[in-house]
Design a protein around this motif. Structure first.
Motif, short mmCIF file in Angstrom:
data_model
loop_
_atom_site.label_atom_id
_atom_site.label_comp_id
_atom_site.label_asym_id
_atom_site.label_seq_id
_atom_site.Cartn_x
_atom_site.Cartn_y
_atom_site.Cartn_z
N ASP A 1 14.85 -25.06 -47.60
CA ASP A 1 15.85 -24.19 -46.98
C ASP A 1 16.13 -24.57 -45.54
OD1 ASP A 1 16.18 -22.48 -49.28
OD2 ASP A 1 14.32 -21.46 -48.73
N SER B 1 5.03 -25.36 -42.36
CA SER B 1 3.68 -24.89 -42.10
C SER B 1 3.03 -25.67 -40.96
CB SER B 1 2.82 -25.00 -43.36
OG SER B 1 2.76 -26.33 -43.82
N ARG C 1 16.24 -14.75 -54.02
CA ARG C 1 15.52 -14.86 -52.75
C ARG C 1 16.37 -14.41 -51.56
NH1 ARG C 1 14.04 -19.64 -50.82
NH2 ARG C 1 15.71 -20.82 -51.86
N GLN D 1 7.08 -19.87 -41.60
CA GLN D 1 6.25 -20.55 -42.57
C GLN D 1 6.78 -20.37 -43.98
OE1 GLN D 1 2.28 -18.93 -41.79
NE2 GLN D 1 1.76 -20.80 -40.68
N PRO D 2 6.46 -21.30 -44.88
CA PRO D 2 6.87 -21.12 -46.27
C PRO D 2 6.43 -19.76 -46.80
CG PRO D 2 6.02 -23.32 -45.96
CD PRO D 2 5.75 -22.57 -44.67
N GLY D 3 7.33 -19.11 -47.53
CA GLY D 3 7.06 -17.78 -48.04
C GLY D 3 7.48 -16.67 -47.11
N GLY D 4 7.85 -17.01 -45.89
CA GLY D 4 8.26 -16.03 -44.92
C GLY D 4 9.70 -15.60 -45.08
N SER D 5 10.14 -14.75 -44.15
CA SER D 5 11.48 -14.18 -44.22
C SER D 5 12.19 -14.27 -42.88
CB SER D 5 11.41 -12.70 -44.63
OG SER D 5 10.86 -12.54 -45.92
N VAL E 1 11.75 -24.12 -41.92
CA VAL E 1 10.67 -23.59 -42.74
C VAL E 1 9.60 -24.67 -42.82
CG1 VAL E 1 10.01 -22.56 -44.93
CG2 VAL E 1 12.34 -22.25 -44.04
N LYS F 1 11.55 -21.55 -48.41
CA LYS F 1 10.95 -22.82 -48.80
C LYS F 1 11.33 -23.90 -47.80
CE LYS F 1 11.57 -21.62 -53.70
NZ LYS F 1 12.19 -22.03 -54.98
N ASN G 1 14.35 -14.31 -48.05
CA ASN G 1 12.95 -14.08 -48.39
C ASN G 1 12.40 -15.28 -49.15
OD1 ASN G 1 13.11 -11.43 -47.31
ND2 ASN G 1 13.79 -10.62 -49.29
N SER G 2 11.08 -15.35 -49.21
CA SER G 2 10.40 -16.43 -49.94
C SER G 2 10.96 -17.79 -49.55
CB SER G 2 10.54 -16.21 -51.45
OG SER G 2 9.99 -14.97 -51.84
#
Length: 122
Positions: A89, A122, A66, A13-17, A120, A86, A83-84
């Motif tokens: 990406d 949601s 990031r 998900q967005p914000g994930g790693s 990436v 988007k 990380n983080s």
């Protein structure tokens, strides 16, 4: 010759790693640099990050702060900590290595991994 085996891609998900790994093996004299490129559908392949044998790094502007590239010389492995993340990406990520094939060689040859999908969404 260099064989590059990648792992670590997936859906996040967005914000994930995610952490990508690329292990180099085969017959070669030395590797000068390793890096990560990515290619989205219908887009050109672009450099994400690179690291030299001496540890110098280079990142494209959109991932600075990031993503982190690192390596383990003993394992001939390069990593990309992302990380983080988007949506932009999202792409197939390819590991590369620039290597001398034999002692005294004057040309660094570029080798590519098979690619690993990073999505990436949601």
């Amino acid at each position: 010759q260099v064989q590059l085996v990648e792992s670590g891609g997936g859906l996040v998900q967005p914000g994930g790693s995610l952490r990508l790994s690329c292990a180099a093996s085969g017959s070669f004299f030395s590797i000068n640099a390793m890096g990560w490129y990515r290619q989205a559908p219908g887009k050109q392949r672009e450099l994400v990050a690179a690291i030299t044998s001496g540890g110098n790094t280079n990142y494209r502007d959109s991932v600075k702060g990031r993503f982190t590239i690192s390596k383990d010389n003993a394992k001939n492995t390069v990593y990309l900590q992302m990380n983080s993340l988007k949506p932009e990406d999202t792409a197939v990520y390819y590991c590369n290595a620039d290597a001398l094939r034999y002692p005294g060689g004057t040309t660094y040859y570029r080798y590519w991994g098979q690619g690993t999908q990073v999505t990436v969404s949601s």
